[in-house]
Design an enzyme around this catalytic site. Structure first.
Site, PDB file in Angstrom:
ATOM      1  N   ASP A 180       0.851  -1.189   0.000  1.00 25.46           N
ATOM      2  CA  ASP A 180       0.000   0.000   0.000  1.00 25.46           C
ATOM      3  C   ASP A 180       0.887   1.240   0.000  1.00 25.46           C
ATOM      4  O   ASP A 180       1.982   1.244   0.559  1.00 25.46           O
ATOM      5  CB  ASP A 180      -0.979   0.007   1.179  1.00 25.46           C
ATOM      6  CG  ASP A 180      -0.370  -0.513   2.479  1.00 25.46           C
ATOM      7  OD1 ASP A 180       0.858  -0.708   2.533  1.00 25.46           O
ATOM      8  OD2 ASP A 180      -1.131  -0.738   3.437  1.00 25.46           O
ATOM      9  N   GLU A 215      -5.800   3.375   3.535  1.00 27.41           N
ATOM     10  CA  GLU A 215      -6.335   4.062   4.709  1.00 27.41           C
ATOM     11  C   GLU A 215      -7.758   4.564   4.478  1.00 27.41           C
ATOM     12  O   GLU A 215      -8.421   4.995   5.412  1.00 27.41           O
ATOM     13  CB  GLU A 215      -5.428   5.246   5.083  1.00 27.41           C
ATOM     14  CG  GLU A 215      -4.009   4.856   5.481  1.00 27.41           C
ATOM     15  CD  GLU A 215      -3.938   4.111   6.802  1.00 27.41           C
ATOM     16  OE1 GLU A 215      -4.973   3.999   7.483  1.00 27.41           O
ATOM     17  OE2 GLU A 215      -2.846   3.639   7.151  1.00 27.41           O
TER      18      GLU A 215
END
EC number: 3.5.1.47
Length: 376
Positions: free
Chosen positions: A69, A128
């Site tokens: 990520d 997120e």
């Protein structure tokens, strides 16, 4: 002080944190680095603000995937780093700069010494929020290169450098955002009987939500509701017409998530009736639990323990949320914690991972991938 190539990459990335689906500088950095590899066996696709890279194997029978990520958080950095964020109010406070750097290191090793199987690297945006794993998984760009096995990691401030921690089965919880908007009737503070006070309504709601877990979830299971933010009102002498609660729900089972949401909805309906107001519930982004494939995880833990310099710890499940869980729903694989020995934890403005963990991770993951992707 001279720093290594990949430590410098981490520092470069640390300076440019960006929130979900706005990682344009990060994407450009990744693409520019891949361009320096200039290898005929490398193919690159762009997906939104993410990057998907394939390294063709010499004699492929399967596709091994690594997911990193790439997004940051809306946190003002307090590390004191010389290479601190140059984006005001933004920080890599969850270690995604390390995740991405390790991915680029593993990619470099894969290009330098190809294995039999294909390798696919997923540099995924928006972990997120609002969640990039599921739409990336469903994208046309990935369908052609969909891995047969996938792995991912997350830094762990509490573990020392040179250790990893994971377990078979459930590793991370199901998570859901929670937003509740209340709307009543405002008024003058001197005439409360003519208004419906949404500050009081919100306060009652927060208190009542505390009973959801203690009286609706099996004590042998685990769940948590956290209300992290309440807003409402304008000035001290006006009764608030509106209020808003923002929080998260975390459960270790899908069934508990459904039960908890049902109870929240019933309680909110009661608040509507009691305070004669309107309420809207929005669950925002929801992340599926991270459930590690038992056999692959067991094999990985054994390999790392016996064939590398890393120490392996069998951990317990955590209430952390990770959208990598969506990938593990469709693709066998696993996630593990990587020890980085930081005094401050994830999502903290002073998080300072030990950079020594970067090259250790690249080395042992390269060993694992070569072992897993090469026919004997």
């Amino acid at each position: 002080m001279v720093v290594s190539k990949f430590v410098q990459i981490r520092r470069d990335l640390h300076k440019i944190p960006e929130i979900g689906f706005k990682e344009w500088k990060t994407q450009r950095y990744i693409l520019d680095y891949i361009g320096t590899l200039s290898n005929e066996h490398v193919e690159v696709k762009v997906w939104r603000t993410g990057v998907i890279v394939k390294v063709k194997g010499k004699n492929p029978e399967k596709v091994i995937g690594y997911r990193a990520d790439i997004d940051g958080l809306p946190i003002t950095e307090e590390t004191g780093y010389e290479f601190a964020s140059v984006h005001e109010g933004m920080m890599h406070a969850c270690g995604h700069d390390l995740h991405t750097t390790i991915g680029l290191g593993l990619l470099t090793a894969a290009v330098t010494e190809r294995i039999d199987d294909d390798l696919v690297f997923l540099f995924q945006p928006a972990e997120e929020g609002p969640g990039g794993a599921l739409p990336m998984l469903e994208s046309e760009e990935l369908k052609e290169w969909k891995p047969n096995i996938i792995l991912g990691l997350h830094i762990a401030p509490e573990y020392p450098v040179g250790t990893i921690a994971t377990k078979e089965g459930l590793l991370f919880a199901n998570t859901s955002e929670l937003y509740v908007d209340l709307k009543g009737k405002g008024g003058h503070a001197a005439y409360p009987h003519t208004a419906n006070d949404m500050i009081v309504a919100a306060s009652h709601l927060v208190t009542q939500l505390q009973s959801v877990i203690s009286r609706n979830v099996n004590p042998l299971d685990s769940a948590v509701i956290t209300i992290g933010k309440i807003t409402g009102g304008t000035v001290q002498n006006i009764i608030a017409e509106k209020s808003r609660l923002e929080g998260t729900i975390r459960t270790l089972s899908v069934e508990s998530m459904s039960r908890v949401k049902s109870r929240i909805e019933a309680i909110v309906a009661g608040i509507e009736a009691s305070f004669q107001c309107e309420a809207i519930i929005d669950y925002g982004a929801m992340y599926h639990q991270v459930y590690n494939h038992e056999a692959l995880t067991r094999e990985f833990m054994q390999f790392v323990s016996e064939q590398t310099d890393m120490k392996v710890i069998t951990c317990t499940e955590a209430m952390t949320g990770e959208d990598f869980g969506y990938m593990l729903q469709e693709i066998p694989g696993f996630m593990f914690w990587l020890g980085v020995n930081s005094e401050y934890g994830l999502h903290h403005a002073k998080l300072k991972p030990d950079e020594e963990a970067i090259e250790k991770a690249i080395v042992f993951l390269d060993q694992y991938v070569k072992w897993k992707g090469t026919r004997k």
